[in-house]
Design an enzyme around this catalytic site. Structure first.
Site, short mmCIF file in Angstrom:
data_model
loop_
_atom_site.label_atom_id
_atom_site.label_comp_id
_atom_site.label_asym_id
_atom_site.label_seq_id
_atom_site.Cartn_x
_atom_site.Cartn_y
_atom_site.Cartn_z
N ASP A 97 38.10 23.89 10.63
CA ASP A 97 37.24 24.56 11.60
C ASP A 97 37.06 26.02 11.18
OD1 ASP A 97 39.31 26.30 13.57
OD2 ASP A 97 40.21 24.57 12.58
N SER A 98 35.88 26.55 11.44
CA SER A 98 35.58 27.96 11.24
C SER A 98 35.94 28.41 9.82
CB SER A 98 36.29 28.79 12.30
OG SER A 98 35.75 30.10 12.37
N ALA A 99 36.88 29.35 9.67
CA ALA A 99 37.28 29.81 8.34
C ALA A 99 37.83 28.66 7.50
CB ALA A 99 38.32 30.92 8.46
#
Length: 329
Positions: free
Chosen positions: A159-161
């Protein structure tokens, strides 16, 4: 490709969105990205890791992967029979915050839903190291799963980074002499390290991310000790390198425009890709808010997608082996 927009959000979604907009967004906007400010965050995650309970239906153990501490999560009970496939999960947190403890819920649910072992890597991040080092840790972990632990197929998820790290593994695997991942699961993936590259990117409608804070963070990402290899913007990676891909985004979140562009490029290259955009959700909601019906649906969609990709890869391997046997015979 299919871009599916999920309207008609649950009532709970409105409350979660507004609560985070009023509380977490101001907190993140004000949190100092100084050495002192960033150094506090790993200590908070360490406390969460120690106290966070393991999800139901799985067992966990600590292992070392690529020289980094890693939590291995496996379904409790009898194996479903696939011992050649694993999931490498790379957590989000803007390369500054979060870790195994904050993501124990999503790794446990993914393991339970797919029947696969999930390796959650504790990669180096700020203030200790920049993104190049995080990428090197992720690639080392991926390499060890394939070359030393006996797995033939790896699903990368994050997720995300962590989504950015998954994309870098996809980009760099071939050059490292490694096979491509079997599939990619991306929850609100961060695809471009630079804050202003996409003119459609805005944080006005984002529940808690701030583009102003991202601009402050970007110069810190190039900190060593390992320089970033390859391309900064994953949208520019050769789309033919990507495996079957499923992306989950919150409608109008800051990072969604990049995900849409990537999905369109994968579609143009005939790569199997799905993008699901959910109204009135928050960034990385399947990881962050697991009790919402949208989070449960997103988890089911991604688990089913990964399972189908693994099945297809296994069938391809079997047909290839049969063809070789016929040639020998």
């Amino acid at each position: 490709m299919s871009i599916t927009r999920h309207g008609h959000p649950s009532v709970g979604s409105y409350f979660v969105f507004l609560f985070l907009r009023l509380t977490l967004r101001p907190l993140l906007s004000l949190w100092p990205l100084t050495e002192a400010g960033m150094s506090i965050l790993p200590k908070l995650d360490a406390k969460i890791t120690d106290k966070a309970p393991s999800p139901r239906g799985v067992v966990t153990e600590w292992v070392t992967l690529g020289g980094r501490r890693t939590e291995l999560t496996m379904p409790a009970g009898p194996s479903r029979g696939d011992c050649d496939t694993a999931i490498l999960y790379l957590h989000g947190g803007a390369f500054v915050v979060a870790g195994i403890g904050t993501h124990r819920g999503i790794t446990g649910r993914l393991s339970r839903a797919t029947g696969l072992p999930v390796f959650a890597l504790e990669y180096r991040q700020l203030p200790e190291a920049g993104v190049g080092t995080s990428v090197a840790d992720a690639l080392d972990a991926y390499r060890e799963l394939l070359t030393e632990r006996g797995y033939r197929r790896i699903v990368v998820a994050g997720d995300s980074a962590g989504g950015y790290l998954c994309g870098k593994v996809i980009e760099l695997a071939e050059g490292a002499g490694l096979p491509a991942p079997t599939a990619w699961i991306g929850y609100s993936p961060w695809l471009d390290l630079d804050a202003d590259a996409n003119p459609d990117r805005s944080s006005r409608s984002d529940s808690y991310l701030s583009i102003g804070k991202m601009r402050t963070l970007v110069p810190l990402l190039d900190r060593g000790p390992v320089a970033l290899a390859g391309i900064r913007n994953l949208v520019d990676v050769d789309p033919r390198r990507f495996p079957p891909t499923i992306l989950i985004t919150a409608e109008n979140e800051m990072l969604e425009p990049d995900a849409i562009v990537l999905a369109e490029r994968l579609m143009a290259a005939a790569v199997e890709v799905q993008l699901h955009s959910y109204a009135w959700q928050v960034h990385a909601f399947p990881m962050l808010i697991e009790d919402l019906p949208e989070s449960r649906e997103a988890l089911r969609l991604t688990a089913d997608f990964a399972t189908a990709a693994v099945r297809a890869a296994r069938n391809t391997d079997t047909r290839g082996a049969d063809a070789r046997d016929e040639q020998v015979g």
